[in-house]
Write a protein that holds these residues in place. Sequence first.
Motif, short mmCIF file in Angstrom:
data_model
loop_
_atom_site.label_atom_id
_atom_site.label_comp_id
_atom_site.label_asym_id
_atom_site.label_seq_id
_atom_site.Cartn_x
_atom_site.Cartn_y
_atom_site.Cartn_z
N LEU A 1 -1.99 -8.35 -3.46
CA LEU A 1 -0.66 -7.87 -3.83
C LEU A 1 0.29 -8.25 -2.70
O LEU A 1 0.05 -7.94 -1.54
N MET A 2 1.39 -8.94 -3.03
CA MET A 2 2.34 -9.41 -2.03
C MET A 2 3.76 -9.08 -2.47
O MET A 2 4.13 -9.39 -3.60
N VAL A 3 4.53 -8.46 -1.60
CA VAL A 3 5.94 -8.19 -1.87
C VAL A 3 6.78 -9.14 -1.03
O VAL A 3 6.61 -9.22 0.20
N HIS A 4 7.67 -9.89 -1.68
CA HIS A 4 8.48 -10.85 -0.94
C HIS A 4 9.43 -10.12 0.00
O HIS A 4 10.14 -9.19 -0.42
N GLU B 1 -6.87 -2.49 -4.01
CA GLU B 1 -7.27 -3.76 -3.40
C GLU B 1 -6.22 -4.40 -2.50
O GLU B 1 -6.54 -5.30 -1.75
N GLY B 2 -4.97 -3.99 -2.57
CA GLY B 2 -3.94 -4.67 -1.80
C GLY B 2 -2.85 -3.74 -1.32
O GLY B 2 -2.61 -2.68 -1.92
N ILE B 3 -2.17 -4.13 -0.24
CA ILE B 3 -1.09 -3.33 0.31
C ILE B 3 -0.06 -4.28 0.92
O ILE B 3 -0.41 -5.32 1.48
N SER B 4 1.21 -3.94 0.79
CA SER B 4 2.27 -4.79 1.30
C SER B 4 3.51 -3.92 1.56
O SER B 4 3.61 -2.81 1.04
N ILE B 5 4.43 -4.43 2.39
CA ILE B 5 5.65 -3.69 2.71
C ILE B 5 6.84 -4.53 2.26
O ILE B 5 6.93 -5.72 2.57
N GLY B 6 7.77 -3.89 1.52
CA GLY B 6 8.93 -4.59 1.00
C GLY B 6 10.08 -4.62 1.97
O GLY B 6 10.05 -3.97 3.03
N PRO B 7 11.16 -5.33 1.61
CA PRO B 7 12.33 -5.43 2.50
C PRO B 7 13.06 -4.11 2.69
O PRO B 7 13.80 -3.96 3.65
N ASP B 8 12.81 -3.17 1.78
CA ASP B 8 13.43 -1.85 1.90
C ASP B 8 12.62 -0.91 2.79
O ASP B 8 13.00 0.25 2.98
N GLY B 9 11.51 -1.40 3.33
CA GLY B 9 10.66 -0.56 4.17
C GLY B 9 9.67 0.28 3.40
O GLY B 9 8.93 1.06 4.00
N SER C 1 -6.73 -2.34 -19.69
CA SER C 1 -5.55 -2.96 -20.30
C SER C 1 -4.35 -2.97 -19.37
O SER C 1 -3.42 -3.76 -19.55
N HIS C 2 -4.36 -2.11 -18.37
CA HIS C 2 -3.26 -2.10 -17.40
C HIS C 2 -3.79 -1.62 -16.05
O HIS C 2 -4.86 -1.03 -15.95
N VAL C 3 -3.02 -1.93 -15.01
CA VAL C 3 -3.34 -1.48 -13.66
C VAL C 3 -2.08 -0.83 -13.09
O VAL C 3 -1.05 -0.74 -13.76
N TRP C 4 -2.15 -0.38 -11.83
CA TRP C 4 -1.03 0.37 -11.27
C TRP C 4 -0.61 -0.14 -9.89
O TRP C 4 -1.43 -0.69 -9.14
N ILE C 5 0.64 0.08 -9.59
CA ILE C 5 1.18 -0.11 -8.25
C ILE C 5 1.82 1.20 -7.82
O ILE C 5 2.56 1.81 -8.60
N TYR C 6 1.51 1.63 -6.60
CA TYR C 6 2.10 2.85 -6.04
C TYR C 6 3.07 2.46 -4.93
O TYR C 6 2.85 1.48 -4.21
N ARG C 7 4.12 3.27 -4.77
CA ARG C 7 5.16 2.91 -3.80
C ARG C 7 5.71 4.17 -3.13
O ARG C 7 5.99 5.17 -3.79
N PHE C 8 5.85 4.10 -1.81
CA PHE C 8 6.46 5.20 -1.07
C PHE C 8 7.07 4.66 0.22
O PHE C 8 6.65 3.62 0.74
N PRO C 9 8.10 5.33 0.77
CA PRO C 9 8.73 4.85 2.01
C PRO C 9 7.77 4.93 3.19
O PRO C 9 6.99 5.90 3.30
N GLU C 10 7.80 3.92 4.05
CA GLU C 10 6.98 3.99 5.26
C GLU C 10 7.45 5.17 6.11
O GLU C 10 8.65 5.31 6.39
N PRO C 11 6.54 6.06 6.51
CA PRO C 11 6.94 7.24 7.29
C PRO C 11 7.61 6.87 8.61
O PRO C 11 7.21 5.92 9.28
#
Length: 345
Positions: free
Chosen positions: A162-165, A101-109, A125-135
């Motif tokens: 979903l929001m990454v500061h 449902e959501g996507i965001s980019i962190g300060p590390d790219g 009971s739980h959900v997930w967040i996936y993370r990978f470097p922007e190509p």
Amino acid sequence: MRSYLTGPAGTRAAALAAALLLLAGGGPAVADDGRADRDFTIEDPRITESSGLAASRAHPGIYWTHNDSDDGPYVFAVDSRTGKTVATITMRGVGEPRDVEGISIGPDGDIYVGDIGDNLDGSWSHVWIYRFPEPKELRDATVTAVQYDVKYADGPRNAEALMVHPKTGRVYIASKNGDGGGLYEGPAKLTTGAVNTFRRVDEVPWVTDGAFSPDGGSLVLRSYFSARVYDFEDGRLGESEAVAAPFQRQAESVTYTADGSALMFGSEGLRSGVVRVEVAGREGGRDGAPSKGGDEAGDQGGDRERGSGSGSAAADGSGDGNVALGAAVLVGIAVLWLGLRRRRG
């Protein structure tokens, strides 16, 4: 056999349908000047449920998006100049996504993808967040993503934002509920060795997506018919103002442009439109606040509606303007449907 309205009744129905499509954002298009970060239409026929948007930090004018549930581990890079997909990323090393449902980019790219939807309001009971470097290069690729297990301190719930500061890298989630939702703050650093518990830190209205301004000083939260921009400081919400968000058929996404000069509002659906709404700094110079180009006479007690853009709803000074417009469109659709039913009867 289908029956269609003809004669004067058919003419009136066609006119009403055309008006409703215009009101519902039926005319999104690529900007004539060919510049990036303007109104555009997502042309990829695979993208039928665009549920999140994030402006690329590495590639100007590119927006990352994804489909809703049951589509697989895919993320798409769409060029706002043409509306065409320029890269498809396949995530490996993660489970089968359930409801992204959501996507965001962190300060590390890094790109963060939120598999946080729960349409049964607490069945998981739980959900997930996936993370990978922007190509660094825009091409089809398979990447290894990190998967984080997430739960809420006060129990399971549905969420779409979903929001990454952009300064601290802290992850926030806004839950979605008919009576309003909550803003949840994740731990200072997500870990893979344990469950990451998100704690409720504030109350928010019905939210379908959200995004931080590039400087981290503002947070925009949108719903189906409206949007608000909040001051954000020390991890907490401050004063807010309404934004003249466009009325869209299924308003599911929002992000700031990479330079913070505008908000980009997206919707689900085949060939869905993304609409730019200008923003400007508040008095005092903070970026990411609503534009001051609206009618000052419409201000009411500091709860002002701001924002202007080619696809925005009329900024009439009332925070309820988009709700009224949405209700009017829904009533019109109902009238048209009843007319068709009577004719077919």
